[in-house]
Scaffold this motif. Structure first.
Motif, PDB file in Angstrom:
ATOM      1  N   ALA A 116      -3.167  -0.434  -4.872  1.00 55.74           N
ATOM      2  CA  ALA A 116      -3.025  -0.057  -3.466  1.00 55.74           C
ATOM      3  C   ALA A 116      -4.229  -0.493  -2.634  1.00 55.74           C
ATOM      4  O   ALA A 116      -4.125  -0.629  -1.412  1.00 55.74           O
ATOM      5  N   ARG A 117      -5.359  -0.747  -3.285  1.00 56.58           N
ATOM      6  CA  ARG A 117      -6.588  -1.084  -2.581  1.00 56.58           C
ATOM      7  C   ARG A 117      -6.940  -2.573  -2.689  1.00 56.58           C
ATOM      8  O   ARG A 117      -7.559  -3.116  -1.786  1.00 56.58           O
TER       9      ARG A 117
ATOM     10  N   SER B  83       1.119   3.771  -3.224  1.00 58.75           N
ATOM     11  CA  SER B  83       0.710   5.152  -2.959  1.00 58.75           C
ATOM     12  C   SER B  83       1.782   6.129  -3.446  1.00 58.75           C
ATOM     13  O   SER B  83       1.470   7.174  -4.041  1.00 58.75           O
TER      14      SER B  83
ATOM     15  N   ARG C 285       0.835  -1.207   0.000  1.00 58.48           N
ATOM     16  CA  ARG C 285       0.000   0.000   0.000  1.00 58.48           C
ATOM     17  C   ARG C 285       0.869   1.257   0.000  1.00 58.48           C
ATOM     18  O   ARG C 285       0.551   2.245  -0.674  1.00 58.48           O
TER      19      ARG C 285
ATOM     20  N   SER D 253       7.814  -2.889  -4.598  1.00 51.42           N
ATOM     21  CA  SER D 253       6.641  -3.423  -3.907  1.00 51.42           C
ATOM     22  C   SER D 253       6.641  -4.948  -3.850  1.00 51.42           C
ATOM     23  O   SER D 253       5.923  -5.540  -3.049  1.00 51.42           O
TER      24      SER D 253
END
Length: 233
Positions: A123-124, A11, A7, A209
């Motif tokens: 991110a969600r 972001s 996340r 990530s």
């Protein structure tokens, strides 16, 4: 639900994608792609100006993709005028190349926004299809950087090989001939370069990530052991 690390990285990638789109929009709308100095050759020849006197006939010019301005000194005082690329001046330039620069920048803005939407999505949620995940983000950012680089290269070609500044300076000059002493790329151009670099930064953040951070170990409280002697008591 993505992990906290994912996340955070997505972001950051979203912020970078927004920054890239903003850089391109500002570059499109500003007038500082090129700045330079222009000499009023006709005025200098009329008075047979020597080297120290030539400073009185040197003005400046600046322009972007849509408009600009110039200051002309031809012995009649300082005269400032506005330059509008559209709709007539572009016809005296390499119009196809100029339109390609604008088109490529708009396409780069579009794919920067696509990259932004995918960063927010990742991110969600955890995507089920690879094109919506890391591979898709690499693809959209590569395309955006590719079109941004094409726009920059096309502008350089128009400036260096098609005498862009000289044509802009002498547009609608019927009495005087203006000679370009020097011209250089200004900050609006470098915003486009910065946007290309931003997309590579997005790819780097997206790659980060995928790093799996070690999870903190939570020690379970030790259960008390009951021996047979304890039961006797």
């Amino acid at each position: 639900m993505p992990s906290l690390w994912k996340r955070i990285t997505f972001s950051v990638a979203s912020v970078l994608s927004i920054g890239s789109a903003v850089l391109l929009v500002v570059a499109l709308s500003t007038e500082r792609w090129v700045t330079g100095r222009i000499l009023c050759k006709t005025g200098a020849e009329i008075v047979n100006a020597s080297h120290p006197e030539l400073e009185q006939f040197i003005g400046d010019i600046y322009y972007g993709l849509f408009q600009g301005g110039k200051t002309k000194r031809c012995g009649l005082g300082t005269r400032r005028s506005k330059i509008y690329i559209f709709p007539k001046l572009v016809q005296t330039l390499n119009g196809g190349l100029h339109m390609m620069v604008i088109l490529f920048l708009l396409v780069a803005v579009g794919f920067a926004l696509v990259s932004l939407s995918f960063c927010i999505y990742n991110a969600r949620k955890v995507p089920y299809q690879s094109i919506k995940g890391h591979k898709g983000l690499y693809l959209w950012n590569f395309i955006a950087a590719f079109f941004g680089a094409l726009a920059v290269l096309c502008f350089l070609a128009a400036m260096r090989h098609h005498s862009l500044t000289e044509r802009v300076a002498n547009y609608r000059e019927n009495l005087f001939v203006l000679v370009v002493l020097d011209d250089s790329l200004d900050w609006s151009f470098w915003l486009g370069i910065g946007s290309v670099g931003t997309h590579f930064a997005v790819c780097g953040v997206v790659a980060m990530s995928r790093i799996k951070l070690p999870k903190p170990e939570i020690k379970k409280p030790e259960e008390p052991t009951i021996s047979s002697l304890d039961l006797l008591y």
